[in-house]
Scaffold this motif. Structure first.
Motif, PDB file in Angstrom:
ATOM      1  N   LEU A  28       0.970  -0.918  -0.009  1.00 51.54           N
ATOM      2  CA  LEU A  28       0.053   0.104   0.054  1.00 51.54           C
ATOM      3  C   LEU A  28       1.010   1.122  -0.078  1.00 51.54           C
ATOM      4  O   LEU A  28       1.685   1.397   0.855  1.00 51.54           O
ATOM      5  CB  LEU A  28      -0.797   0.221   1.366  1.00 51.54           C
ATOM      6  CG  LEU A  28      -2.109  -0.880   1.650  1.00 51.54           C
ATOM      7  CD1 LEU A  28      -2.893  -1.077   2.722  1.00 51.54           C
ATOM      8  CD2 LEU A  28      -2.585  -1.284   0.526  1.00 51.54           C
TER       9      LEU A  28
ATOM     10  N   ASP B 113       0.553   5.304   0.255  1.00 57.13           N
ATOM     11  CA  ASP B 113      -0.022   6.204   0.398  1.00 57.13           C
ATOM     12  C   ASP B 113      -0.341   7.001   1.433  1.00 57.13           C
ATOM     13  O   ASP B 113       0.888   6.902   2.021  1.00 57.13           O
ATOM     14  CB  ASP B 113      -2.118   6.232   0.769  1.00 57.13           C
ATOM     15  CG  ASP B 113      -3.156   6.989   0.429  1.00 57.13           C
ATOM     16  OD1 ASP B 113      -2.917   7.735   0.766  1.00 57.13           O
ATOM     17  OD2 ASP B 113      -3.892   6.908  -0.677  1.00 57.13           O
TER      18      ASP B 113
ATOM     19  N   LEU C 272      -7.945   0.178   3.357  1.00 57.69           N
ATOM     20  CA  LEU C 272      -7.397  -0.690   2.828  1.00 57.69           C
ATOM     21  C   LEU C 272      -6.509  -1.542   3.194  1.00 57.69           C
ATOM     22  O   LEU C 272      -6.624  -2.781   2.861  1.00 57.69           O
ATOM     23  CB  LEU C 272      -6.647   0.271   1.289  1.00 57.69           C
ATOM     24  CG  LEU C 272      -7.013   1.145   0.803  1.00 57.69           C
ATOM     25  CD1 LEU C 272      -5.555   1.566   0.373  1.00 57.69           C
ATOM     26  CD2 LEU C 272      -7.795   0.850  -0.195  1.00 57.69           C
TER      27      LEU C 272
ATOM     28  N   ALA D 192      -0.514  -0.629  -4.494  1.00 54.20           N
ATOM     29  CA  ALA D 192      -2.097  -0.023  -4.335  1.00 54.20           C
ATOM     30  C   ALA D 192      -1.559   1.303  -4.256  1.00 54.20           C
ATOM     31  O   ALA D 192      -0.900   1.752  -3.539  1.00 54.20           O
ATOM     32  CB  ALA D 192      -2.901   0.057  -3.039  1.00 54.20           C
TER      33      ALA D 192
ATOM     34  N   ASP E  39      -1.501   5.432  -4.337  1.00 55.54           N
ATOM     35  CA  ASP E  39      -2.180   6.394  -4.607  1.00 55.54           C
ATOM     36  C   ASP E  39      -1.143   7.562  -6.200  1.00 55.54           C
ATOM     37  O   ASP E  39      -0.018   7.279  -5.895  1.00 55.54           O
ATOM     38  CB  ASP E  39      -1.952   7.566  -3.179  1.00 55.54           C
ATOM     39  CG  ASP E  39      -2.216   9.196  -3.115  1.00 55.54           C
ATOM     40  OD1 ASP E  39      -3.176   9.377  -4.207  1.00 55.54           O
ATOM     41  OD2 ASP E  39      -2.273   9.678  -2.596  1.00 55.54           O
TER      42      ASP E  39
ATOM     43  N   VAL F 101      -4.405   4.626  -7.177  1.00 56.12           N
ATOM     44  CA  VAL F 101      -6.190   4.971  -5.920  1.00 56.12           C
ATOM     45  C   VAL F 101      -5.785   6.207  -6.200  1.00 56.12           C
ATOM     46  O   VAL F 101      -5.165   6.534  -5.592  1.00 56.12           O
ATOM     47  CB  VAL F 101      -4.964   3.870  -4.697  1.00 56.12           C
ATOM     48  CG1 VAL F 101      -6.769   4.532  -3.948  1.00 56.12           C
ATOM     49  CG2 VAL F 101      -5.453   2.250  -4.940  1.00 56.12           C
ATOM     50  N   THR F 102      -7.269   6.405  -6.452  1.00 55.99           N
ATOM     51  CA  THR F 102      -7.423   8.232  -5.770  1.00 55.99           C
ATOM     52  C   THR F 102      -8.444   8.374  -5.676  1.00 55.99           C
ATOM     53  O   THR F 102      -9.931   8.072  -6.103  1.00 55.99           O
ATOM     54  CB  THR F 102      -6.963   8.761  -7.492  1.00 55.99           C
ATOM     55  OG1 THR F 102      -6.525   9.894  -7.631  1.00 55.99           O
ATOM     56  CG2 THR F 102      -8.338   8.377  -8.930  1.00 55.99           C
ATOM     57  N   THR F 103      -9.277   9.921  -5.896  1.00 55.92           N
ATOM     58  CA  THR F 103     -10.254  10.325  -5.164  1.00 55.92           C
ATOM     59  C   THR F 103     -10.499  10.648  -6.534  1.00 55.92           C
ATOM     60  O   THR F 103     -12.124  10.491  -6.385  1.00 55.92           O
ATOM     61  CB  THR F 103      -9.800  11.663  -4.349  1.00 55.92           C
ATOM     62  OG1 THR F 103      -9.158  11.355  -2.988  1.00 55.92           O
ATOM     63  CG2 THR F 103     -10.603  12.687  -3.866  1.00 55.92           C
TER      64      THR F 103
ATOM     65  N   GLU G 170     -12.039  10.587 -10.897  1.00 51.37           N
ATOM     66  CA  GLU G 170     -11.922   9.619 -11.798  1.00 51.37           C
ATOM     67  C   GLU G 170     -11.504  10.448 -12.244  1.00 51.37           C
ATOM     68  O   GLU G 170     -10.694   9.614 -13.794  1.00 51.37           O
ATOM     69  CB  GLU G 170     -13.130   8.659 -12.076  1.00 51.37           C
ATOM     70  CG  GLU G 170     -14.174   9.513 -12.547  1.00 51.37           C
ATOM     71  CD  GLU G 170     -15.636   8.849 -12.466  1.00 51.37           C
ATOM     72  OE1 GLU G 170     -15.600   7.137 -13.170  1.00 51.37           O
ATOM     73  OE2 GLU G 170     -16.590   8.923 -12.243  1.00 51.37           O
TER      74      GLU G 170
ATOM     75  N   LEU H 118      -8.524   2.420  -9.108  1.00 52.82           N
ATOM     76  CA  LEU H 118      -9.592   2.513  -8.152  1.00 52.82           C
ATOM     77  C   LEU H 118      -9.808   4.064  -7.480  1.00 52.82           C
ATOM     78  O   LEU H 118      -8.678   4.431  -7.003  1.00 52.82           O
ATOM     79  CB  LEU H 118      -9.276   1.435  -7.292  1.00 52.82           C
ATOM     80  CG  LEU H 118      -9.887   0.600  -6.131  1.00 52.82           C
ATOM     81  CD1 LEU H 118     -10.611   0.470  -6.628  1.00 52.82           C
ATOM     82  CD2 LEU H 118      -8.731   0.355  -5.395  1.00 52.82           C
TER      83      LEU H 118
ATOM     84  N   LYS I 247     -11.461   6.472  -4.131  1.00 51.41           N
ATOM     85  CA  LYS I 247     -11.065   6.063  -2.725  1.00 51.41           C
ATOM     86  C   LYS I 247     -11.718   5.690  -2.324  1.00 51.41           C
ATOM     87  O   LYS I 247     -12.300   4.914  -0.924  1.00 51.41           O
ATOM     88  CB  LYS I 247     -10.164   6.881  -2.386  1.00 51.41           C
ATOM     89  CG  LYS I 247      -8.622   6.325  -2.369  1.00 51.41           C
ATOM     90  CD  LYS I 247      -7.696   8.031  -1.581  1.00 51.41           C
ATOM     91  CE  LYS I 247      -6.341   8.238  -1.880  1.00 51.41           C
ATOM     92  NZ  LYS I 247      -5.503   9.807  -1.102  1.00 51.41           N
TER      93      LYS I 247
ATOM     94  N   ILE J 114     -12.793  -2.856  -4.155  1.00 53.31           N
ATOM     95  CA  ILE J 114     -11.406  -3.084  -3.575  1.00 53.31           C
ATOM     96  C   ILE J 114     -11.252  -4.245  -4.101  1.00 53.31           C
ATOM     97  O   ILE J 114      -9.983  -4.009  -4.123  1.00 53.31           O
ATOM     98  CB  ILE J 114     -11.368  -2.556  -2.183  1.00 53.31           C
ATOM     99  CG1 ILE J 114     -11.831  -1.102  -2.644  1.00 53.31           C
ATOM    100  CG2 ILE J 114      -9.554  -2.183  -1.536  1.00 53.31           C
ATOM    101  CD1 ILE J 114     -11.890  -0.402  -0.992  1.00 53.31           C
TER     102      ILE J 114
END
Length: 216
Positions: free
Chosen positions: A7, A9, A18, A53, A55, A83-85, A87, A104, A106, A113
């Motif tokens: 992970l 982030d 996560l 995964a 960020d 992985v982001t806020t 799209e 993906l 958040k 997920i």
């Protein structure tokens, strides 16, 4: 063997969430965490995760450059799930162009997920939402058009590429085209070879950038 995940982030709460979701699955194991992209390459070499995964927006080294670094310097690199806020974030698209394998949000539900990690680990499909498809079309370029023209895909390969662009798995493509799964795998391999694409994501980006496939 479980799917192992690293992970990455800069938000501890995101990593904790996560981890809780993924570690609850019997077939997935979180093997490490990082707060910045600068730590990714050493950790990937040490832990050898199946999936990172990642960020996309981080303060020191963002997910785009971290993705490039992993793919450039690590032998047999892991799959990278962005992985982001948002799209429709252009950073997401640039990360996919750099070699990331999937996408993906958040805010995704726990089941989404888990599903995303499994799909990316299998390498059969990708997560390519409508907003990112539109960005790819906006970045249309002559090089992509030339690559697709030179590839001279067969009619069946074109049909498979269109299905790939919709995010279908090999099994789903086989059902839609009424052929065997192994036949689909052969077509996918041929498409990647003809396009000079590293994986399905890169092939789909070429399809959208060339105008061969238009975003719905």
């Amino acid at each position: 063997m479980p799917v192992t995940v690293l992970l990455v982030d800069d938000e501890p709460l995101v990593r904790a969430g996560l981890r809780a979701v993924l570690d609850a699955q019997p077939d997935i194991e979180v093997v490490g965490e990082a707060a910045d992209g600068a730590s990714v390459v050493p950790l990937v070499r040490q832990l050898r995760p199946d999936v990172v995964a990642m960020d996309v927006r981080m303060p020191l080294l963002d997910g785009i450059e971290a993705t490039r670094a992993v793919l450039r310097t690590v032998d047999s690199p892991p799959k990278i799930l962005v992985v982001t806020t948002f799209e429709n974030d252009e950073y997401v698209y640039q990360a996919l162009r750099a070699g990331a394998d999937g996408f993906l949000l958040k805010r995704a539900r726990p089941s989404e997920i888990v599903h995303a990690v499994r799909l990316v680990a299998e390498g059969e499909t990708l997560l390519f939402p409508a907003a990112v498809r539109a960005l790819a079309a906006e970045y249309g370029n002559r090089q992509a058009r030339a690559v697709l023209k030179q590839a001279a895909l067969t009619e069946r390969e074109e049909a498979v590429l269109r299905a790939m662009a919709r995010g279908l798995t090999n099994v789903e493509i086989a059902k839609e085209l009424i052929v065997g799964t192994e036949t689909v795998k052969s077509h996918v391999s041929a498409i990647l070879g003809k396009l000079g694409a590293r994986d399905r994501t890169q092939a789909v980006i070429t399809a959208y950038e060339s105008g061969f496939v238009a975003p719905a």
